[in-house]
Design an enzyme around this catalytic site. Structure first.
Site, mmCIF file in Angstrom:
data_model
loop_
_atom_site.group_PDB
_atom_site.id
_atom_site.type_symbol
_atom_site.label_atom_id
_atom_site.label_comp_id
_atom_site.label_asym_id
_atom_site.label_seq_id
_atom_site.Cartn_x
_atom_site.Cartn_y
_atom_site.Cartn_z
ATOM 1 N N GLU A 218 1.163 -1.114 0.368
ATOM 2 C CA GLU A 218 0.003 0.293 -0.169
ATOM 3 C C GLU A 218 1.210 1.101 -0.083
ATOM 4 O OE1 GLU A 218 -4.314 -0.865 1.936
ATOM 5 O OE2 GLU A 218 -3.115 0.017 2.568
ATOM 6 N N HIS A 247 10.042 -25.174 1.527
ATOM 7 C CA HIS A 247 10.001 -26.478 0.855
ATOM 8 C C HIS A 247 8.149 -26.547 -0.003
ATOM 9 C CE1 HIS A 247 12.047 -29.183 3.412
ATOM 10 N NE2 HIS A 247 12.036 -28.077 4.042
ATOM 11 N N LYS A 356 -13.335 -0.685 -4.455
ATOM 12 C CA LYS A 356 -14.526 -0.319 -3.846
ATOM 13 C C LYS A 356 -16.071 0.658 -4.186
ATOM 14 C CE LYS A 356 -11.930 -0.098 1.179
ATOM 15 N NZ LYS A 356 -11.555 1.125 1.763
#
Length: 368
Positions: A218, A247, A356
């Protein structure tokens, strides 16, 4: 129940993971020294997770009389979809079988949560003006939650203050935060690094990687610089944990595109340690597990270096509230310095508004 998302969730998850641990809620109240069992909500719009939480709280309420639940709801506006939804669902679901109280951490003067807090006379704390969620851990957003789990908040703040005082110099060789920011800036601008893998070693540090991923993404992921020019700055954050992801991800790290920076974090002296049997070739014996963990990290860094891949390591002597406060604030400074080097605003997040706006359009069409 701590209700929040983004910076109102991730920092508190770090505090919980490091100083409470995964088995905290299995302990008795006496074993928790009187501090409450802790759950998180509002970090996703997931009905299954939320209703499973209410089922668990209802089950627990049946085991004792006068069962009490405090909702710590953290939202500056009080309208963010995830915590708002969780808060209203929990208020409705819990009121039928337990005593519910609310602590609100929100704007000092406006917003829906502020209004509700005034109307219902809830205990209220203020989110400081101008402090983005990802920078809020040293404000009431983190300190109220820390107090509820017994964190030594004075030591936590002292760690941050120590780093602030130590990183004042404008000379890179006298300011470690400026040095790290400068090296990452050079790696990105001169060597084409487009991703940063944050890889702390130890299970309890996993959420620290999530927290840092938000801080990096951000803060530095910006389309425009301070002059309004299109730059598309930043690195894509990838949260991993050692040794687990050695792994699963190391193959790509070691032999994939040379466009990644690796940020390792280790704790020299963990709070708990034990020896484990180890056989290497014809040699066998017992080794401290903490040494195994550190050796794995060093091996990873050396292997990456053999392929001319960049990594850096921050070593913390031990993980106390003081050391965590210092570490998190140190990352704040490195991000602020690098934002200045990139000539971008590291403290806003305009890019999150795009989805949004679309989301609210969808939600309005669903209303019944």
């Amino acid at each position: 129940v701590s209700i929040g998302i983004g910076g109102s969730y991730l920092g508190n998850q770090v505090l919980f993971d490091l100083f409470c641990g995964p088995y905290w809620n299995m302990k008795s109240k006496e074993e928790r020294h009187g501090f409450p069992a802790v759950f998180f909500a509002g970090q996703n719009v997931d009905p299954v997770s939320l209703l499973k939480l209410t089922e668990e709280l209802k089950r627990r309420s049946g085991e004792k009389d006068n069962y009490k639940v405090t909702l710590l709801v953290i939202s500056k506006s009080g309208t963010t979809i995830e915590p708002t939804t969780a808060f209203h669902v929990l208020m409705k679901e819990l009121s039928g079988f337990c005593d519910v109280s609310v602590i609100a951490v929100t704007d000092a003067e406006k917003g829906e949560l502020h209004r509700l807090a005034l109307e219902n006379n809830w205990d209220t704390f203020t989110v400081p003006e101008g402090i983005g969620g990802r920078f809020s851990i040293f404000s009431p957003v983190g300190l109220v939650f820390g107090s509820l789990i017994g964190l030594d908040t004075e030591e936590f703040l002292r760690g941050a203050r120590t780093v602030e005082e130590f990183c004042q110099s404008e000379k890179w060789d006298e300011n470690p935060a400026l040095l790290l920011a400068s090296l990452k800036y050079i790696g990105t601008s001169e060597y084409g690094l487009v991703s940063e893998v944050i890889m702390p070693y130890g299970d309890a540090l996993r959420s620290l990687g999530w927290w840092y991923a938000q801080l990096l993404g951000e803060s530095l992921g910006k389309k425009y610089n301070n002059d309004g020019q299109i730059v598309h700055a930043g690195r894509t954050p990838v949260a991993a944990v050692g040794t687990t992801d050695m792994h699963s991800l190391t193959q790509e790290h070691q032999q994939g595109k040379k466009n990644k920076l690796f940020q390792f974090i280790s704790v020299d002296s963990p709070s708990l340690d034990t020896k484990a049997y180890c056989m290497e070739g014809e040699s066998e014996g017992f080794v401290q597990m903490s040494r195994m963990l550190t050796a794995a990290m060093k091996s990873n860094a050396e292997a990456l270096a053999s392929e001319q891949r960049m990594s850096c390591r921050i070593s913390v002597s031990r993980m106390t509230p003081y050391h965590l406060g210092a570490l998190m604030y140190f990352f704040f400074l490195t991000i602020a310095y690098e934002g200045s080097l990139l000539q971008i605003n590291a403290f806003d997040q305009p890019g999150v508004e795009a989805y949004k706006k679309i989301l609210h359009q969808y939600l309005r069409s669903f209303l019944q």
